[in-house]
Design a protein around this motif. Structure first.
Motif: not given
Length: 353
Positions: A23, A91-92, A95-96, A99, A127-128, A130-131
């Protein structure tokens, strides 16, 4: 006694022990790639949104747009929307990559029938997704600030288009900064305004994120196969350099294939309070009807030009951080475990004697 002492030896760290680091590395790498390539993203956004601002004007080429931004706004114009762009990329990226690692492990263990590439695609898409809750509002702010340039050039667009610069008008007022832009959109359009084009963003980013990690992993496998077949070993082609080349190729290919989805997303996000496109399918239909395939692939050159180096820098940064920190920590823990085991075995020998 020896058995009792050996049973107290700490177990090795579980496979997900370092996932949280992904992360952090992803956030740093995402912001790094965005920061380096933001001016090119500005050109891409300007080219894709020309039809929104002035449908009668002939579309500019990449070089024409670069000259236009430079002459009207100077260097500052290329960096409009930088703050929300960096925020969204943090953020992206987090999470990308975070995850991707955890989801890949979970899918491979619980659903092995899905296979490697499917698990990579699903992990990247999750992942994307969630971001996106942070990324989409930042993308709206960034793109609206990008097309405005300086206040003087935005007022000139308003005069040419004969629109009033006030809340509720066809073209929104000038944004002086990220937070002022957020407050203005909330006041005029509510939360819905900040999430304009949310579903079109997911429609673009889910296949893009999934394709990019699939291409990346597949190209890495090809690279490893080539190195083994040709017995190539060099300190030059380390994981960072490999991430740079393979990440760039993966990002460029994914960017081109998803350009039509990016055009639709951009048009929906910058159209403001006057609704020109009533949703994703209406935008697709009208762009195809009025502009044809050229309209759907508008901005593909700067999009590839942005994503190729941005993805290369992002993957290079992640691989570099993994090498520098994750591997060192694994070695330290392994050494600590070995020292504990050796001390336990020495103690057992002394007791036995």
């Amino acid at each position: 006694m020896a058995d009792q002492k050996s049973s107290t030896t700490p177990p090795p760290p579980p496979p997900h022990f370092f996932v949280w680091r992904e992360f952090l590395w992803g956030a740093i790498a995402g912001a790094f790639g965005e920061g380096m390539m933001h001016p090119i993203d500005t050109i891409k956004t300007r080219i894709q949104s020309q039809a929104i601002l002035d449908s009668k004007q002939k579309s500019k080429t990449v070089l024409q747009m670069v000259r236009s931004v430079g002459s009207s706004d100077g260097l500052r114009g290329f960096y409009r929307g930088f703050a929300p762009g960096i925020t969204g990329s943090l953020a992206t990226g987090a999470t990308y990559f975070g995850f991707i690692e955890s989801t890949k492990k979970w899918i491979d263990e619980s659903h092995p029938s899905l296979g490697g590439h499917w698990s990579h695609f699903i992990a990247g898409a999750m992942g994307d997704t969630l971001g996106s809750f942070v990324y989409v509002p930042c993308e709206v702010l960034k793109q609206r600030m990008q097309i405005q340039g300086t206040e003087s050039s935005w007022n000139l667009i308003a005069m040419k288009s004969k629109v009033a610069m006030k809340p509720g008008s066809p073209v929104y007022g000038y944004y002086t900064g990220m937070f002022q832009a957020g407050r203005s959109i909330l006041k005029e359009q509510g939360v819905r305004g900040l999430y304009a084009g949310y579903w079109s963003t997911l429609a673009r980013d889910l296949p893009f994120a999934g394709l990019m990690i699939v291409f990346y992993e597949a190209l890495k496998e090809v690279t490893e196969y080539g190195k083994e077949k040709w017995k190539y070993s060099s300190s030059f082609l380390n994981s960072s350099v490999e991430g740079l080349v393979v990440g760039g190729l993966a990002g460029g290919m994914s960017a081109y294939l998803t350009t039509p989805l990016d055009v639709i997303k951009t048009r929906l996000q910058v159209q403001g309070s006057t609704i020109r496109y009533n949703g994703w399918f209406d935008a697709l239909h009208r762009i195809w009807l009025i502009e044809g395939p050229t309209g759907l692939f508008r901005g593909s050159v700067p999009r590839i030009t942005w994503y190729f180096p941005a993805s290369a820098l992002m993957f290079m940064a992640v691989e570099f951080l993994r090498d520098q920190f994750n591997d060192n920590n694994v070695r330290e823990i392994a050494q600590a475990s070995l020292s504990v085991e050796s001390s336990d075995s020495e103690g057992s020998l002394e007791e036995a004697s």
